[in-house]
Scaffold this active site. Structure first.
Site, PDB file in Angstrom:
ATOM      1  N   ALA A   1       0.771  -1.291   0.089  1.00  0.00           N
ATOM      2  CA  ALA A   1      -0.118   0.045  -0.065  1.00  0.00           C
ATOM      3  C   ALA A   1       0.931   1.186   0.192  1.00  0.00           C
ATOM      4  O   ALA A   1       2.010   1.268   0.756  1.00  0.00           O
ATOM      5  CB  ALA A   1      -0.979  -0.028   1.109  1.00  0.00           C
ATOM      6  N   CYS A   2       0.386   2.186  -0.845  1.00  0.00           N
ATOM      7  CA  CYS A   2       1.156   3.456  -0.958  1.00  0.00           C
ATOM      8  C   CYS A   2       0.069   4.530  -1.082  1.00  0.00           C
ATOM      9  O   CYS A   2      -1.239   4.471  -0.955  1.00  0.00           O
ATOM     10  CB  CYS A   2       2.298   3.690  -1.911  1.00  0.00           C
ATOM     11  SG  CYS A   2       1.831   3.533  -3.373  1.00  0.00           S
ATOM     12  N   ALA A   3       0.526   5.789  -1.277  1.00  0.00           N
ATOM     13  CA  ALA A   3      -0.678   6.902  -1.390  1.00  0.00           C
ATOM     14  C   ALA A   3      -1.565   6.736  -2.348  1.00  0.00           C
ATOM     15  O   ALA A   3      -2.850   6.567  -2.038  1.00  0.00           O
ATOM     16  CB  ALA A   3       0.161   8.070  -1.749  1.00  0.00           C
TER      17      ALA A   3
ATOM     18  N   GLN B   1      -3.600   3.474   0.351  1.00  0.00           N
ATOM     19  CA  GLN B   1      -3.553   3.172   1.760  1.00  0.00           C
ATOM     20  C   GLN B   1      -4.939   3.326   2.494  1.00  0.00           C
ATOM     21  O   GLN B   1      -5.304   2.939   3.382  1.00  0.00           O
ATOM     22  CB  GLN B   1      -2.329   4.091   2.432  1.00  0.00           C
ATOM     23  CG  GLN B   1      -2.353   5.560   1.934  1.00  0.00           C
ATOM     24  CD  GLN B   1      -2.790   6.506   3.096  1.00  0.00           C
ATOM     25  OE1 GLN B   1      -2.730   6.125   4.299  1.00  0.00           O
ATOM     26  NE2 GLN B   1      -3.081   7.764   2.856  1.00  0.00           N
TER      27      GLN B   1
END
Lengths: 448, 119
Positions: free
Chosen positions: B24-26, B56
């Site tokens: 997960a990231c932005a 995220q």
């Protein structure tokens, strides 16, 4: 260098964490994330208008029947842009209800209802000859559109807080027998709080108008939202915001994400204002939009790192930097900077700090000069994140946008050149030192 | 970087994956670059893993679908919050920053495996 991740207990990191932990800022950020697709689609309706139904610039020049679609594209635009305060109030009310543990549906509807009680519920009607036709029931664009956004957000916070407190009071719950289904019990439980809150909201609206002579939304727009817009839409304001976001990136934290609760409402109001201006036959005046940000400020990845991939791949004498630059080139073309940020790494790297932090501000300054000279115009078509460089510029700002992007790309690329040379010299020196001590290469020395 | 062809592994798409790794990231964009490299690394090791990327904000809705969550280093400031959301259902950790930047799939696979073994 191996333990740089341990050194993040630093001031800005705490700010980032606090912003994300904050109930209101986090809910606001999520609400605008959910609404972003509609902003993009709404702005694309303007593009459809100019490409298809416009009799000056569109296909309607040759196929006049297409001009009939003008109303459809205007409607698309109204339903998203000129109406945005209502969905934002719903989304924010919903998000805060989840955090407050109040019923989501009831909270969201309550927020819309309360908002409507404090804005004018009638609009001025104009007759066809321009004469005053009196007032008619309805909500005006000042309440529905971007001008109502700030008070919509503020009022939603006030209302959800009141609802959370009142819902917690046992005495306000209507007692139902156990045989009644839970859904019905819940809506009766909300009845008294909803009644009290809407009464408060409506009475407050009236008293406010008696005291100040204007509606709450008009007052907040004039006193709070409009001055803030002027500050953030000034060249200095835009450069400061760009550099501030980049400081977070220097720590390895997603800068755009951290400042999005402040930035995204301003983006939304700006693109809506630009479209409204063009629809009214005026010039768009708000430079800082989402499209402006992704097209110019973070062109080729935050910090102008597309330039670094070019310099690194073509000029550097370090095998490491060459490899990472090649790896990061295609993501950078799409605006993704992470491979370089963490691969080089640029995080807390003193050698590259100056170009990495200030390239974003330089990009913003170049784009603002181009706009102030009238070479590019504030955009009415927004651009999603991830569209490759030059294509995004063309969508948002036409061929002039591509030219400005090329200038920014050259400037930010040149910024990296001396710093890559310094880094090369450092690497050579280190490998010589190690070569004298032990026959290991610099890559192993870093990981050891 | 990897030179094996993905078709050579014979056991792909057969049965349930033995490990489900969510990144997960932005926006789930930069992590999706790493996902492909991790898939390649897993396939070359003959492992049947499910690996995917998300933004995220959607971690909560994916609860129960993953055995381990790895966060992009650029969203490390949400680590505590994500841990609170995920609870005891799966380990959560920030991806090693260097491996992330270099697209080193094998190292990140090893990191995920170590986490699920409670190391």
């Amino acid at each position: 260098m191996a333990s740089f991740s341990d050194r993040f207990s630093d001031g800005l990191t705490v700010v980032a964490e606090k912003v994300d932990d904050n109930k209101y800022l986090n809910s606001l950020k999520n609400s605008f994330s959910y609404f972003l697709p509609f902003i993009l689609v709404g702005s694309f309706a303007s593009l459809l208008r100019s490409l298809v139904s416009s009799q000056e610039t569109g296909l309607a020049r040759w196929l006049p029947a297409l001009a009939n679609l003008d109303g459809a594209f205007t409607a698309m635009n109204f339903a998203t842009m000129s109406f945005m305060t209502i969905p934002i109030v719903i989304l924010l009310g919903w998000q805060l209800a989840k955090r407050n543990d109040t019923p989501t549906h009831a909270t969201a509807i309550l927020c819309v209802a309360a908002y409507v009680t404090v804005v004018p519920q009638s609009v001025q009607a104009l007759l066809e000859d321009g004469a005053d036709g009196g007032t008619a029931a309805g909500l005006g664009e000042g309440a529905l559109g971007a001008q109502g956004l700030f008070i919509g957000i503020i009022w939603t916070v006030v209302i959800t807080e009141l609802f959370r407190r009142l819902s917690g009071i046992e005495a306000l719950r209507i007692k139902m027998p156990d045989s009644v289904p839970p859904a019905i019990t819940q809506s009766f439980n909300s009845l008294i709080p909803v009644f009290l809150i809407l009464t408060f909201s409506a009475v407050f609206g009236v008293l406010f108008r008696l005291a100040t002579g204007s509606y709450l939304n008009e007052w907040v727009y004039a006193v709070l939202q409009h001055p803030l817009e002027v500050i953030f839409q000034s060249t200095a304001g835009i450069i400061l915001m760009a550099v501030f976001a980049q400081l977070f990136w220097f720590l390895g934290i997603h800068g755009g994400l951290v400042i999005s609760p402040i930035r995204n409402p301003l983006f939304a109001t700006a693109i809506a204002a630009n479209i409204a201006a063009v629809n009214a036959g005026a010039e768009p005046t708000q430079p800082l939009t989402y499209g402006f940000w992704v097209t110019f400020i973070v062109l080729g990845g935050a910090g102008g790192i597309l330039g670094l991939t070019i310099v690194g791949a073509l000029m550097s004498k370090q095998e490491d930097l060459k490899m990472i630059s090649r790896l990061g080139f295609v993501p950078a073309v799409c605006g993704i900077s992470e491979p370089l940020v963490f691969g080089v790494p640029l995080v807390l790297n003193p050698i590259y700090a100056i170009p990495f932090v200030f390239n974003t501000g330089i990009s913003a300054a170049i784009a603002m000069v181009a706009m102030n000279l009238g070479f590019i115009q504030a955009n009415t078509v927004d651009v999603p994140f991830g569209v490759p460089v030059f294509i995004n510029g063309f969508i948002g700002f036409g061929w002039q946008g591509v030219v400005v992007q090329a200038i920014i790309l050259i400037a930010t690329t040149l910024m990296w050149v001396p710093f890559v040379a310094i880094d090369d010299r450092r690497a050579t020196r280190e490998s010589q030192d190690q070569g004298a001590a032990a026959p290991t290469d610099s890559k192993e020395a870093v990981s050891a | 970087m990897t030179d094996q062809t993905p078709q050579t592994g014979g056991t792909a798409d057969q049965g349930e994956p033995t490990l489900r790794i969510m990144l997960a990231c932005a926006l789930g964009m930069s992590t999706s670059i790493l996902v492909q490299r991790m898939k390649d690394a897993a396939a070359s090791q003959g492992k049947h893993y499910r690996i995917w990327a998300a933004d995220q904000a959607s971690i909560e809705s994916e609860l129960g679908n993953f055995d381990v969550v790895l966060l992009g280093p650029q969203v490390r400031h949400v680590l505590r919050k994500v841990r609170a959301v995920v609870g005891d259902s799966a380990p959560v950790e920030v991806i090693d920053a260097r491996a992330y930047g270099r697209g080193d799939g094998a190292t990140v696979i090893a990191q995920a495996e170590a986490l699920t073994k409670g190391e």
